[in-house]
Design a protein around this motif. Structure first.
Motif, PDB file in Angstrom:
ATOM      1  N   GLY A 167       0.994  -1.002   0.080  1.00 57.12           N
ATOM      2  CA  GLY A 167       0.058   0.135  -0.200  1.00 57.12           C
ATOM      3  C   GLY A 167       0.431   1.274   0.096  1.00 57.12           C
ATOM      4  O   GLY A 167       2.463   1.234   0.573  1.00 57.12           O
ATOM      5  N   VAL A 168      -0.022   2.404  -0.625  1.00 56.40           N
ATOM      6  CA  VAL A 168       1.182   3.642  -0.297  1.00 56.40           C
ATOM      7  C   VAL A 168       0.054   4.906  -0.115  1.00 56.40           C
ATOM      8  O   VAL A 168      -1.229   4.721  -0.516  1.00 56.40           O
ATOM      9  CB  VAL A 168       1.319   4.441  -1.978  1.00 56.40           C
ATOM     10  CG1 VAL A 168       1.984   5.219  -1.933  1.00 56.40           C
ATOM     11  CG2 VAL A 168       2.130   3.089  -2.569  1.00 56.40           C
ATOM     12  N   ILE A 169       0.607   5.449   0.835  1.00 57.55           N
ATOM     13  CA  ILE A 169       0.279   6.529   1.556  1.00 57.55           C
ATOM     14  C   ILE A 169       0.768   7.862   1.220  1.00 57.55           C
ATOM     15  O   ILE A 169       2.130   7.748   0.892  1.00 57.55           O
ATOM     16  CB  ILE A 169       0.669   6.611   3.262  1.00 57.55           C
ATOM     17  CG1 ILE A 169      -0.349   5.333   3.238  1.00 57.55           C
ATOM     18  CG2 ILE A 169      -0.805   7.173   3.918  1.00 57.55           C
ATOM     19  CD1 ILE A 169       0.463   5.078   4.600  1.00 57.55           C
ATOM     20  N   VAL A 170      -0.411   9.075   0.246  1.00 64.25           N
ATOM     21  CA  VAL A 170       0.249  10.028  -0.082  1.00 64.25           C
ATOM     22  C   VAL A 170      -0.362  11.542   0.403  1.00 64.25           C
ATOM     23  O   VAL A 170      -1.664  11.442   0.138  1.00 64.25           O
ATOM     24  CB  VAL A 170       0.412   9.915  -1.416  1.00 64.25           C
ATOM     25  CG1 VAL A 170      -0.697   9.778  -2.365  1.00 64.25           C
ATOM     26  CG2 VAL A 170       1.527  11.146  -1.935  1.00 64.25           C
ATOM     27  N   ASN A 171      -0.234  12.533   1.509  1.00 60.25           N
ATOM     28  CA  ASN A 171      -1.182  13.071   0.915  1.00 60.25           C
ATOM     29  C   ASN A 171      -0.521  14.105   0.044  1.00 60.25           C
ATOM     30  O   ASN A 171       0.671  15.395   0.654  1.00 60.25           O
ATOM     31  CB  ASN A 171      -1.067  13.502   2.041  1.00 60.25           C
ATOM     32  CG  ASN A 171      -1.379  15.414   2.847  1.00 60.25           C
ATOM     33  OD1 ASN A 171      -2.449  15.651   1.796  1.00 60.25           O
ATOM     34  ND2 ASN A 171      -1.193  15.716   4.190  1.00 60.25           N
ATOM     35  N   PRO A 172      -0.794  14.904  -1.224  1.00 57.39           N
ATOM     36  CA  PRO A 172       0.250  15.423  -2.646  1.00 57.39           C
ATOM     37  C   PRO A 172      -0.522  16.204  -2.797  1.00 57.39           C
ATOM     38  O   PRO A 172      -1.455  17.177  -1.208  1.00 57.39           O
ATOM     39  CB  PRO A 172      -0.714  15.196  -3.249  1.00 57.39           C
ATOM     40  CG  PRO A 172      -1.616  14.470  -3.499  1.00 57.39           C
ATOM     41  CD  PRO A 172      -2.083  13.653  -1.711  1.00 57.39           C
ATOM     42  N   PRO A 173       0.281  17.754  -3.155  1.00 57.59           N
ATOM     43  CA  PRO A 173      -0.474  18.934  -3.304  1.00 57.59           C
ATOM     44  C   PRO A 173      -1.449  19.403  -4.119  1.00 57.59           C
ATOM     45  O   PRO A 173      -1.015  18.119  -4.802  1.00 57.59           O
ATOM     46  CB  PRO A 173       0.712  19.699  -4.322  1.00 57.59           C
ATOM     47  CG  PRO A 173       2.329  18.397  -3.783  1.00 57.59           C
ATOM     48  CD  PRO A 173       1.569  17.814  -3.463  1.00 57.59           C
ATOM     49  N   PHE A 174      -2.315  19.569  -3.621  1.00 58.16           N
ATOM     50  CA  PHE A 174      -3.860  19.763  -4.240  1.00 58.16           C
ATOM     51  C   PHE A 174      -4.236  21.061  -4.567  1.00 58.16           C
ATOM     52  O   PHE A 174      -6.082  20.771  -4.639  1.00 58.16           O
ATOM     53  CB  PHE A 174      -4.990  18.560  -3.512  1.00 58.16           C
ATOM     54  CG  PHE A 174      -4.988  19.155  -1.348  1.00 58.16           C
ATOM     55  CD1 PHE A 174      -5.233  19.855  -1.053  1.00 58.16           C
ATOM     56  CD2 PHE A 174      -4.888  18.304  -0.530  1.00 58.16           C
ATOM     57  CE1 PHE A 174      -5.465  20.196  -0.029  1.00 58.16           C
ATOM     58  CE2 PHE A 174      -4.937  18.444   0.858  1.00 58.16           C
ATOM     59  CZ  PHE A 174      -5.779  19.691   1.115  1.00 58.16           C
ATOM     60  N   TYR A 175      -3.733  21.408  -3.761  1.00 55.37           N
ATOM     61  CA  TYR A 175      -4.523  23.415  -4.028  1.00 55.37           C
ATOM     62  C   TYR A 175      -4.201  23.965  -5.572  1.00 55.37           C
ATOM     63  O   TYR A 175      -2.814  23.302  -5.993  1.00 55.37           O
ATOM     64  CB  TYR A 175      -3.959  23.644  -3.155  1.00 55.37           C
ATOM     65  CG  TYR A 175      -5.163  23.810  -2.038  1.00 55.37           C
ATOM     66  CD1 TYR A 175      -5.956  24.105  -2.012  1.00 55.37           C
ATOM     67  CD2 TYR A 175      -4.146  23.833  -0.809  1.00 55.37           C
ATOM     68  CE1 TYR A 175      -6.866  24.232  -1.333  1.00 55.37           C
ATOM     69  CE2 TYR A 175      -4.802  23.489   0.453  1.00 55.37           C
ATOM     70  CZ  TYR A 175      -6.177  24.392   0.195  1.00 55.37           C
ATOM     71  OH  TYR A 175      -6.592  23.788   1.745  1.00 55.37           O
ATOM     72  N   ASP A 176      -4.934  23.787  -7.405  1.00 54.30           N
ATOM     73  CA  ASP A 176      -4.749  24.366  -8.159  1.00 54.30           C
ATOM     74  C   ASP A 176      -3.721  25.519  -8.400  1.00 54.30           C
ATOM     75  O   ASP A 176      -3.939  26.801  -7.664  1.00 54.30           O
ATOM     76  CB  ASP A 176      -6.172  24.864  -8.877  1.00 54.30           C
ATOM     77  CG  ASP A 176      -5.674  24.836 -10.089  1.00 54.30           C
ATOM     78  OD1 ASP A 176      -5.073  24.891 -10.636  1.00 54.30           O
ATOM     79  OD2 ASP A 176      -6.649  25.207 -10.869  1.00 54.30           O
ATOM     80  N   CYS A 177      -2.416  25.805  -8.613  1.00 56.56           N
ATOM     81  CA  CYS A 177      -1.544  26.631  -8.621  1.00 56.56           C
ATOM     82  C   CYS A 177      -2.267  28.033  -9.405  1.00 56.56           C
ATOM     83  O   CYS A 177      -1.337  29.403  -9.665  1.00 56.56           O
ATOM     84  CB  CYS A 177      -0.022  26.069  -8.846  1.00 56.56           C
ATOM     85  SG  CYS A 177      -0.300  25.671 -10.813  1.00 56.56           S
TER      86      CYS A 177
END
Length: 241
Positions: free
Chosen positions: A115-125
């Motif tokens: 499994g992979v956990i990720v809290n990616p950048p999620f605001y639209d630049c």
């Protein structure tokens, strides 16, 4: 310990974590995401962009067999390694300093992760004001690391039928589901996060299966506060473990 460092109580399983006041620190997003994951004590997991290493520390207290944290920031990884040692988690948590976009599971262990956990950048630049510091911009906005980049990296770490857990902006759900499908992930569980019961969801938790079949469960919403500054029973229970 220098003046900008502090040792914070996580109030979860007696854990403590080193953080720096001048660098990006973990937020509620990470706590919500790690409690959304469903772990197996025989499986290995990887947290991409681990930052302070808060999710591997908590995840191994929630039943994960082993979690590797990867981050490009050398200072944060050194702090995370000290947190791992401080909490006596060296057997179940490994920290790696690297750009996860340019390595794969082979650089870390001999088989793909379960499994992979990720809290990616999620605001639209392209929309809204950007954070003032470059470091916060890297963590929060998708200008430097797009969701497509993140999912490409996840593919290089995860096994077939492995699970991906992530948190994203609820207003961009349509976009994230499209990107997941394009990368051969099928959303399996979705849970919206509401600050209070009468407020719109700002965040969404997503579990997706790599090369999996369709079939989606929309879980009951996660309500964070009963009233201002008072956690709901569910959120309060995380801190009572």
């Amino acid at each position: 310990m220098n003046d900008q460092e502090r040792l914070d109580d996580l109030i979860i399983d007696g854990l403590q974590i080193y953080q720096r006041t001048d660098m990006f620190r973990f937020s509620f997003d990470a706590i919500a995401l790690i409690h959304f994951c469903q772990f197996n004590d025989r499986h290995s997991y990887v947290d991409l962009g681990t930052g302070t290493g808060v999710m591997p520390l908590i995840g191994t207290s929630l039943g994960a067999g082993h979690i590797t944290g990867i981050d490009i920031n050398k200072t944060l990884i050194e702090l995370a390694q000290r947190s791992v040692a401080h909490n006596h988690k060296q057997d179940v948590v490994t920290m790696v300093c690297s750009d996860y976009r340019h390595i794969s599971y082979r650089d870390v262990q001999d088989k793909p992760f379960d499994g992979v956990i990720v809290n990616p950048p999620f605001y639209d630049c392209e929309s809204g004001a950007k954070p003032t510091s470059e470091e916060r911009a890297l963590a929060l906005h998708d200008e430097h690391t797009s969701l497509e980049d993140v999912l490409k990296a996840v593919q290089s770490f995860i096994k077939c039928k492995g699970r991906l857990w992530m948190i994203y902006s609820a207003s961009r759900l349509q976009y994230v589901l499209h990107e997941l499908e394009a990368a051969n992930f099928q959303a399996k569980r979705i849970r919206f996060i509401h600050g209070m019961v009468d407020k719109p969801a700002k965040l969404v938790l997503i579990e997706a299966l790599y090369q999996g079949q369709t079939g989606l469960v929309l879980e009951p919403p996660l309500i964070v506060y009963e009233k201002p500054n008072v956690y709901t029973k569910e959120v309060a229970s995380w801190y009572e473990q």
